[in-house]
Design a protein around this motif. Structure first.
Motif, PDB file in Angstrom:
ATOM      1  N   MET A  23      -2.388  -9.351 -45.478  1.00 16.92           N
ATOM      2  CA  MET A  23      -1.969  -9.233 -46.861  1.00 16.92           C
ATOM      3  C   MET A  23      -2.254 -10.463 -47.723  1.00 16.92           C
ATOM      4  O   MET A  23      -1.959 -10.459 -48.886  1.00 16.92           O
ATOM      5  N   GLY A  24      -2.798 -11.515 -47.202  1.00 24.65           N
ATOM      6  CA  GLY A  24      -3.004 -12.730 -47.982  1.00 24.65           C
ATOM      7  C   GLY A  24      -4.457 -13.126 -48.084  1.00 24.65           C
ATOM      8  O   GLY A  24      -5.361 -12.369 -47.725  1.00 24.65           O
ATOM      9  N   ARG A  25      -4.697 -14.323 -48.571  1.00 26.15           N
ATOM     10  CA  ARG A  25      -6.055 -14.857 -48.717  1.00 26.15           C
ATOM     11  C   ARG A  25      -6.590 -15.201 -47.330  1.00 26.15           C
ATOM     12  O   ARG A  25      -6.049 -16.052 -46.633  1.00 26.15           O
ATOM     13  N   THR A  26      -7.676 -14.534 -46.952  1.00 26.25           N
ATOM     14  CA  THR A  26      -8.228 -14.704 -45.614  1.00 26.25           C
ATOM     15  C   THR A  26      -9.699 -14.311 -45.599  1.00 26.25           C
ATOM     16  O   THR A  26     -10.160 -13.601 -46.482  1.00 26.25           O
ATOM     17  N   LEU A  27     -10.404 -14.768 -44.593  1.00 25.74           N
ATOM     18  CA  LEU A  27     -11.801 -14.370 -44.421  1.00 25.74           C
ATOM     19  C   LEU A  27     -11.918 -13.026 -43.713  1.00 25.74           C
ATOM     20  O   LEU A  27     -12.911 -12.340 -43.841  1.00 25.74           O
ATOM     21  N   THR A  28     -10.913 -12.665 -42.929  1.00 28.83           N
ATOM     22  CA  THR A  28     -10.938 -11.423 -42.154  1.00 28.83           C
ATOM     23  C   THR A  28      -9.700 -10.585 -42.490  1.00 28.83           C
ATOM     24  O   THR A  28      -8.712 -10.618 -41.772  1.00 28.83           O
ATOM     25  N   PRO A  29      -9.753  -9.804 -43.574  1.00 29.21           N
ATOM     26  CA  PRO A  29      -8.573  -9.049 -43.985  1.00 29.21           C
ATOM     27  C   PRO A  29      -8.259  -7.839 -43.111  1.00 29.21           C
ATOM     28  O   PRO A  29      -7.175  -7.279 -43.208  1.00 29.21           O
ATOM     29  N   LEU A  30      -9.204  -7.432 -42.260  1.00 26.78           N
ATOM     30  CA  LEU A  30      -8.999  -6.248 -41.445  1.00 26.78           C
ATOM     31  C   LEU A  30      -9.576  -6.496 -40.057  1.00 26.78           C
ATOM     32  O   LEU A  30     -10.723  -6.942 -39.925  1.00 26.78           O
ATOM     33  N   GLN A  31      -8.770  -6.221 -39.023  1.00 26.93           N
ATOM     34  CA  GLN A  31      -9.193  -6.416 -37.636  1.00 26.93           C
ATOM     35  C   GLN A  31      -8.679  -5.253 -36.804  1.00 26.93           C
ATOM     36  O   GLN A  31      -7.673  -4.642 -37.152  1.00 26.93           O
ATOM     37  N   PHE A  32      -9.378  -4.977 -35.699  1.00 26.14           N
ATOM     38  CA  PHE A  32      -8.883  -3.930 -34.808  1.00 26.14           C
ATOM     39  C   PHE A  32      -9.210  -4.256 -33.364  1.00 26.14           C
ATOM     40  O   PHE A  32     -10.106  -5.050 -33.066  1.00 26.14           O
ATOM     41  N   LEU A  33      -8.461  -3.625 -32.477  1.00 25.08           N
ATOM     42  CA  LEU A  33      -8.662  -3.748 -31.034  1.00 25.08           C
ATOM     43  C   LEU A  33      -8.382  -2.394 -30.408  1.00 25.08           C
ATOM     44  O   LEU A  33      -7.299  -1.834 -30.599  1.00 25.08           O
TER      45      LEU A  33
END
Length: 191
Positions: A138-148
């Motif tokens: 939900m914040g400032r990031t380079l990877t806003p979405l990840q999965f496993l």
């Protein structure tokens, strides 16, 4: 009655004509363009575990394909209109120890990518027996979405990255949600 009308008219004229002009601008709210979202049409891209991708996305080898059956496969799923890429790793596993090692490594990386940001977690299980965790930051990031995704023969992981520097997620939330929909579709259909 005429006197009251005259006084009201004079007050209006005085109020309209007595404004001081300055060169200081008035802050305006930030406006974000409305992005065009890809249709939810999916295709098999020849990826392991029958991992399906959005038909509008481009699937490319990240230059590190497996040289043997027991090596991980790296694939980039690029969303040109979004200016984003979903970097995926397909790691073959043949026993519980290798599955746990790959899963622990990816969970650690996901935690580091989230950092101090809040993240929304979605969990689901496919009919093929894969368990999937999706993290939406939900914040400032380079990877806003990840999965496993973890199954008997594969550990599949991925992280979405925008081609620009760290972005404010509120400005690109529709794009993140669209890619999340694609990941959910893929996770529900992997075998």
């Amino acid at each position: 009655m005429a006197a009251i009308t005259s006084i009201a008219a004079l007050c209006c004229l005085y109020g309209c004509g007595n404004r001081q002009t300055t060169d200081t601008g008035i802050p305006r709210p930030v406006a974000y363009p409305r992005p065009v979202i890809y249709d939810t049409l999916y295709t098999s891209a020849g990826l392991p575990a029958d991992f399906e991708v959005n038909a509008s996305a481009t699937v490319t080898d990240a230059g590190k394909s497996a040289t043997s059956e027991n090596q991980p496969v790296w694939v980039d799923i690029t969303y040109p209109a979004y200016g984003a890429t979903l970097h995926c790793t397909f790691t073959p596993v043949d026993d519980e120890a290798s599955r746990e090692k790959a899963m622990d490594n990816r969970l650690e990386r996901m935690a580091l990518n989230v950092g101090d940001n809040m993240a929304e977690q979605t969990e689901l299980t496919s009919p093929g027996g894969f368990t999937t965790i999706i993290l939406s930051t939900m914040g400032r990031t380079l990877t806003p979405l990840q999965f496993l995704s973890v199954g008997d023969c594969w550990v599949i992981s991925g992280a979405m990255r925008f081609h620009a520097e760290a972005v404010e997620t509120d400005s690109v939330r529709p794009l993140i949600d669209a890619v999340k929909t694609d990941i959910i579709h893929a996770a529900e259909n992997i075998r």
